[in-house]
Scaffold this motif. Sequence first.
Motif, mmCIF file in Angstrom:
data_model
loop_
_atom_site.group_PDB
_atom_site.id
_atom_site.type_symbol
_atom_site.label_atom_id
_atom_site.label_comp_id
_atom_site.label_asym_id
_atom_site.label_seq_id
_atom_site.Cartn_x
_atom_site.Cartn_y
_atom_site.Cartn_z
ATOM 1 N N CYS A 13 0.837 -1.206 0.000
ATOM 2 C CA CYS A 13 0.000 0.000 0.000
ATOM 3 C C CYS A 13 0.874 1.260 0.000
ATOM 4 C CB CYS A 13 -0.905 -0.009 1.231
ATOM 5 S SG CYS A 13 -1.986 1.435 1.312
ATOM 6 N N TYR A 15 -0.089 4.237 1.024
ATOM 7 C CA TYR A 15 -0.561 5.260 1.968
ATOM 8 C C TYR A 15 0.254 5.245 3.254
ATOM 9 C CZ TYR A 15 -4.552 6.524 -0.976
ATOM 10 O OH TYR A 15 -5.342 6.981 -1.992
ATOM 11 N N CYS A 16 -0.277 4.682 4.330
ATOM 12 C CA CYS A 16 0.366 4.944 5.636
ATOM 13 C C CYS A 16 1.522 3.993 5.939
ATOM 14 C CB CYS A 16 -0.676 4.926 6.753
ATOM 15 S SG CYS A 16 -1.028 3.304 7.434
ATOM 16 N N VAL A 18 1.908 1.675 7.981
ATOM 17 C CA VAL A 18 1.672 0.279 8.359
ATOM 18 C C VAL A 18 2.294 -0.630 7.288
ATOM 19 C CG1 VAL A 18 -0.066 -1.496 8.813
ATOM 20 C CG2 VAL A 18 -0.441 0.832 9.623
ATOM 21 N N GLY A 19 2.131 -0.243 6.010
ATOM 22 C CA GLY A 19 2.744 -1.019 4.931
ATOM 23 C C GLY A 19 2.015 -2.311 4.635
ATOM 24 N N CYS A 20 0.681 -2.253 4.530
ATOM 25 C CA CYS A 20 -0.097 -3.472 4.249
ATOM 26 C C CYS A 20 0.260 -4.035 2.879
ATOM 27 C CB CYS A 20 -1.590 -3.157 4.274
ATOM 28 S SG CYS A 20 -2.189 -2.699 5.898
ATOM 29 N N LEU A 47 -7.328 -4.628 5.280
ATOM 30 C CA LEU A 47 -6.971 -3.315 4.732
ATOM 31 C C LEU A 47 -7.946 -2.301 5.307
ATOM 32 C CD1 LEU A 47 -6.585 -4.163 0.920
ATOM 33 C CD2 LEU A 47 -4.742 -3.903 2.577
ATOM 34 N N CYS A 48 -7.566 -1.033 5.260
ATOM 35 C CA CYS A 48 -8.526 0.003 5.673
ATOM 36 C C CYS A 48 -9.187 0.584 4.430
ATOM 37 C CB CYS A 48 -7.828 1.087 6.489
ATOM 38 S SG CYS A 48 -6.845 2.222 5.491
ATOM 39 N N GLY A 51 -6.581 1.942 1.771
ATOM 40 C CA GLY A 51 -5.854 0.935 0.990
ATOM 41 C C GLY A 51 -6.757 0.121 0.083
ATOM 42 N N PRO A 181 -5.066 2.498 10.508
ATOM 43 C CA PRO A 181 -6.262 1.731 10.894
ATOM 44 C C PRO A 181 -6.041 0.237 11.107
ATOM 45 C CG PRO A 181 -6.743 3.251 9.091
ATOM 46 C CD PRO A 181 -5.260 3.257 9.266
ATOM 47 N N VAL A 182 -5.191 -0.394 10.319
ATOM 48 C CA VAL A 182 -5.012 -1.842 10.506
ATOM 49 C C VAL A 182 -4.334 -2.117 11.846
ATOM 50 C CG1 VAL A 182 -3.732 -3.844 9.623
ATOM 51 C CG2 VAL A 182 -5.171 -2.502 8.086
#
Length: 680
Positions: A13, A15-16, A18-20, A47-48, A51, A181-182
Motif C-alpha cells: 500500500c 498510503y500509511c 503500516v505497509g499493508c 486493509l482500511c 488501501g 487503521p489496521v
Amino acid sequence: TASHIETVTQTVCGYCGVGCRLEVSTAQGKVVQITGVPTAVVNHGHLCLKGRYAHTYHHSSERLTQPIKRVGQEFQPISWQEAIELIAGELLRIKAEYGKDALGVFTSSRSTNEAAYLLQKLFRTIIGTNNIDCCARVCHSSTATALQMVTGAGAATASYLDIEKAKCIVIAGANPTEAHPVIGSRIKQAVLKGARLVVIDPRRIELAEYADIHLQLLPGTNVPLLNALAKVLIAEDLINHDYLNERVEGYEEFRAFVNHLSLDEIASITTVETNLIREAAQLIGSYGQTLFVHGLGLSELTQGTASVITLCNLGMLTGSIGGEGAGMLPLRGQNNVQGNADMGSMPNLITGYQPLNDPALRRRLERLWGGLPPEQPGLTSQEMIDAAARGEIRALWCQGEDMVQSDPNETHVRKALSNLDFMVVQDLFFCETARYAHLILPAAAALEQEGTFTNAERRIQYVRPTVPSPGEARPDWEAIRDVAVKMGANWHYQHPGEIMDEIAQVAPHYFGGVSYARLAGDGLQWPCPSPDHPGTVTVHADRFMGGKGQLVAIDYVPSPEHGVKGYPFLLITGRLLEHYNVGTMTRRTANQELVPEDVLEIHPGDADQENIADGEQVNLESRWGSIQVKVKKSRRIAPGTLFLSFHYPETHTNRITGPHLDPQSKCPQYKAVAVRLQPN
Ligand code: SF4
C-alpha cells in the motif's frame, strides 16, 4: 467481476506507514479491485478504506502526464530530454554562480527507497552539499533523535507481532484507528482478548473507549506526565531491577530527579488527576514489560525529543525494550517515511544512519560513489526554507513533498519558495508547492513502479508495478539517474534492484543481507547484515546497540504556545480516517464524498460559551495567521482544546501553525497552537 480480471499482482500500500501487502486486480490497464494478502504478516489480509478503495486517483484526469516548464506565469509541456537538460544545466549554473550550498533537496516519503537513495547521492556527490532532508523532519525526527540517543538506534525496537503478544499496551499521542487503521484494529483485538490498555491523549480517541485508563492531558504536557508515571513506578518499586542493573545507565541520577517532582503540581500542569496518574503507573508496573506505541502527539512539539525520551524512560524502568510483546513502536505516518530517513535523506547522516565523518564509511563511499560528501552537516528542511527566504538557498528539488500545505507557517513557506531561482517538483498532481516550481516532472504512483518501501517496523518490502503510468509519467529514480548522467556522472543503473545492491554495500551493518531476491513475501526487517541473516524482529534483544541504554532526567519546559494572553484555546492539528496527509490522492477518490472538507472539533460547552452553532463558519486565529473554518461540536475534545485536520488546501490549516521547533530534532510544533475564534 472476477471474470474480467486480467492480472493479480502482490505489492504494498502506498498510503500509511503500516505497509499493508495488497493483491491488486487489474483489467484493461486499470485497478478494478484491491484486497489484502491473507498470509501477510503485516496485515493478515486486512486493509482500511484507504488501501482497499482509494485508488481511483491513478487514472484521474488531473494526473501530470508530461514534464511542464514555467514560462512567465504559464506552464508549458516539454519533452523529457529538454526537462533533463534544463535541470542539469540550471543546477550546475546555480552551483557555479552561488556555490554548492545554495542548493538543497527534499526527498519523498511517498517515493521508493531507491529513488530517495539516488537523490541524496546526486546532491552529495555531484553538487557537493548535505542540504538534504525529508518529511521525517516534520513528523518523527524527534522519535529518531530520542531513540538514537537512549538506545543507539533511531527506529522501532518492537514489531507489529508484539501487539498480539503484549499483556499491557500504552498508546501515547497516536490515533491508530484513523491514521494507522489496521494497527488500530490489531490493538482493539488484542484488548478484546485480554491485553490491558492505557491511552495518553488530549482527545478521547476511539481506542480510549477500549482503554482501562485514559489520561486526557493538556496538549504539550507529555514530559511532566511521563515523568510522573516514572516517579510512581520507582516509588512503589514497580521496576525491573535486574534489567536496570545489567543494561541501563543513569538510574541513580534519574531516581533522585523524579524524587523531587510533585505529583500534585504535575496534575495541575497536565490537568490529569493525581489518582489517575498513580493508577496508570500501577497498572503498567503490575505487568512489567509493556508495549509503548506512540505517534506525532509526542514528537511534533518543542519538547518532542524530550517527550519520546521520557516515554523511553518508562520502557527502561519496566525492562520492556528488547522484550517480547514489549518495547517502543512509533507509528510512522507516510508509507516510506522510515525508508527515506534510512536511505540518508538527512543533513547529518548517510544511508543507514552513518555519521558523515566516519572513516570506514568514507573509504566505502570513495570506492562505491567515486566521490565524497562534505563532512559538515547541511541544513534541515525548515532551515532550508528560512535560507531560501533570505536568498541564500537559490535552488530546490522537491520530490513528492507538498511543503506549502504540510509545513508549518504557510505564509513564510510561500514567501521562501517564491524567492527561488529554480525549483524542480516531482509529483503526481499539480500540488500547492508545484505553483512555485520552474519545472514539474510527472511521477509514477506507488502502484505503477518497482522498488521497495520500508514500513514503521523496519520491514523492507518489494513494491511491484500493477498498472501502467499515464502518459509519460516515470518512476522518480529513472529521472534522477538521467539528470546525474547529464551532469557528468558515470551511473549505469538499469533496474532498481541494482540500486538496492549498492545500498547493501554502503550500509552493510543494516542492509548487507538485503537483495530483491530475498524480498518476495513478507520482506526483511533491518538490521539484516548478511545474506544468511533472517532480519531482526526485536532490536536490542540481548544488548543495546549503543552499549547500554540511557535513563535521562528531563525537566518540563512549557511550550511558547502555552498561556498566551488573548488566545485561550490550544489547537491540535492531525489526520482523519478517510484522507491521507495533504489529501492529494484521497481527495481524488470517492473518499472525498465521505469527508468533503476539513473539520474543526470543539467541545460543546466551549461552542455554547462562544455562541457558535454546530456547522457554523468561524474565524480561527493564531499569532501567525488566521483562517475560516466550519466547526463540529464533539465530546472527543476536552474543553479549552480544538482539533483541526489539514487535508484540504483551501483550509490553509498551516497558516496558523507557528515557527517553533524542537531544539534537538528541529521538528516543528503542530500539536499545541494558541488560538482564538470568533463566529463570522
Ligand atoms: Fe494498511 Fe495504512 Fe494502507 Fe490502510 S492506509 S491499507 S492501514 S497501509
